[in-house]
Design a protein around this motif. Structure first.
Motif, mmCIF file in Angstrom:
data_model
loop_
_atom_site.group_PDB
_atom_site.id
_atom_site.type_symbol
_atom_site.label_atom_id
_atom_site.label_comp_id
_atom_site.label_asym_id
_atom_site.label_seq_id
_atom_site.Cartn_x
_atom_site.Cartn_y
_atom_site.Cartn_z
ATOM 1 N N THR A 106 0.934 -1.096 0.173
ATOM 2 C CA THR A 106 -0.380 0.092 -0.024
ATOM 3 C C THR A 106 1.243 1.749 -0.145
ATOM 4 O O THR A 106 1.815 0.949 0.641
ATOM 5 C CB THR A 106 -1.476 -0.055 1.311
ATOM 6 N N PRO A 107 -0.114 2.339 -0.214
ATOM 7 C CA PRO A 107 1.351 3.739 -0.600
ATOM 8 C C PRO A 107 1.797 3.943 0.502
ATOM 9 O O PRO A 107 0.696 3.962 1.977
ATOM 10 C CB PRO A 107 0.047 4.724 -0.955
ATOM 11 N N ASN A 141 -7.089 9.051 1.750
ATOM 12 C CA ASN A 141 -7.353 10.420 2.311
ATOM 13 C C ASN A 141 -8.447 11.057 3.093
ATOM 14 O O ASN A 141 -9.115 11.009 3.432
ATOM 15 C CB ASN A 141 -6.300 11.093 1.555
ATOM 16 N N ASP A 179 -4.842 3.247 10.252
ATOM 17 C CA ASP A 179 -3.701 4.248 10.293
ATOM 18 C C ASP A 179 -2.569 4.199 10.321
ATOM 19 O O ASP A 179 -1.378 4.266 9.829
ATOM 20 C CB ASP A 179 -3.629 5.736 10.979
ATOM 21 N N SER A 209 0.080 5.899 3.518
ATOM 22 C CA SER A 209 -1.368 6.928 3.528
ATOM 23 C C SER A 209 -1.943 5.581 4.790
ATOM 24 O O SER A 209 -1.577 4.033 4.451
ATOM 25 C CB SER A 209 -1.839 6.081 2.051
ATOM 26 N N ASN A 210 -3.613 6.659 4.709
ATOM 27 C CA ASN A 210 -4.456 5.374 5.228
ATOM 28 C C ASN A 210 -4.741 4.327 4.502
ATOM 29 O O ASN A 210 -4.615 5.091 3.490
ATOM 30 C CB ASN A 210 -5.339 6.613 6.014
ATOM 31 N N PRO A 255 -6.794 2.498 -0.671
ATOM 32 C CA PRO A 255 -6.132 3.795 -0.538
ATOM 33 C C PRO A 255 -6.984 4.984 -0.260
ATOM 34 O O PRO A 255 -7.859 5.641 -0.601
ATOM 35 C CB PRO A 255 -4.927 3.978 -1.009
#
Length: 224
Positions: free
Chosen positions: A12-13, A124, A76, A16-17, A122
């Motif tokens: 995952t990024p 924000n 998170d 990032s949450n 993903p």
């Protein structure tokens, strides 16, 4: 042979949450096996809330939302070094195991495995309330259609009931139900809007009376 594991390094990024959404597999058949009350079964919803509590204790998400056989949780602190394969496989298997663990508290045992699928989104902070409002809107559509088909099946065969509800708009189903003495405004909040699980005063709180989701809800509860 390690080089054949071509997806094992997919992550995952960074920073990032993520939202992990879990969905029950072939739960329409499970509903028949468990003889769930229509249009809503309180015990099934309690079972799903118990699963969410297990997920909360195990993975420490910021927030969990559930309706029907669907669960969405916000992480998170992404576990397993952000590895997509690991996140999906572990959370799906954990959820399935939790389902079986709590099943006998509410229903008789069934002689087949239960499974969930898992996907990662993903997101924000700005888009997080939009995601949950989208899922809550789906919960509301489920509520309207669920009550609609339930009312029609009291009068017609399942085949005819499905044909009659097909293509009806929300307001038309509302009017039909109102004529049958059912006012959706009076339906329990958890049926219309789902159930949220989050920390409140330091404890895990199962909220069956959530408002319509907005930025304010998530800010007031320190989720964003």
């Amino acid at each position: 042979m390690k080089e054949y594991e071509i997806y094992s390094d997919l992550k995952t990024p960074v920073g990032s949450n993520i939202i992990v959404r879990l969905d029950g597999r072939t739960f329409h058949k499970l509903a028949k096996d468990l003889n769930l009350e229509k249009p809503y079964d309180l015990n099934f919803s309690k079972l799903m809330a118990d699963i969410c509590e297990d997920l909360f204790k195990e993975f420490s998400p910021l927030f969990i939302y559930t309706f029907s056989d669907e669960i969405s949780l916000v992480l998170d602190e992404v576990p397993f070094n952000c590895r997509v394969e690991k996140i999906n496989s572990v959370l799906a298997s954990f959820t399935s195991a939790s389902f079986h663990l709590h099943l006998n508290s509410y229903f008789d045992s069934i002689n087949r495995p239960i499974s969930f699928d898992s996907r990662i989104i993903p997101v924000n902070d700005n888009d997080l309330p939009k995601y949950f409002k989208w899922r809550q809107d789906e919960a509301w559509r489920n509520c309207v259609n669920g009550y609609g088909i339930w009312a029609l099946k009291k009068k017609y065969s399942p085949k005819t009931a499905n044909e009659k509800i097909h293509g009806l708009k929300n307001h038309e189903i509302h009017e039909m139900l109102f004529k049958e003495g059912i006012n959706l405004n009076d339906v329990d909040v958890w049926k219309k809007r789902g159930i949220a699980i989050y920390k409140k005063q330091g404890k895990i709180y199962k909220d069956l009376n959530i408002p319509i989701f907005s930025d304010t809800f998530f800010k007031d509860n320190s989720i964003i």
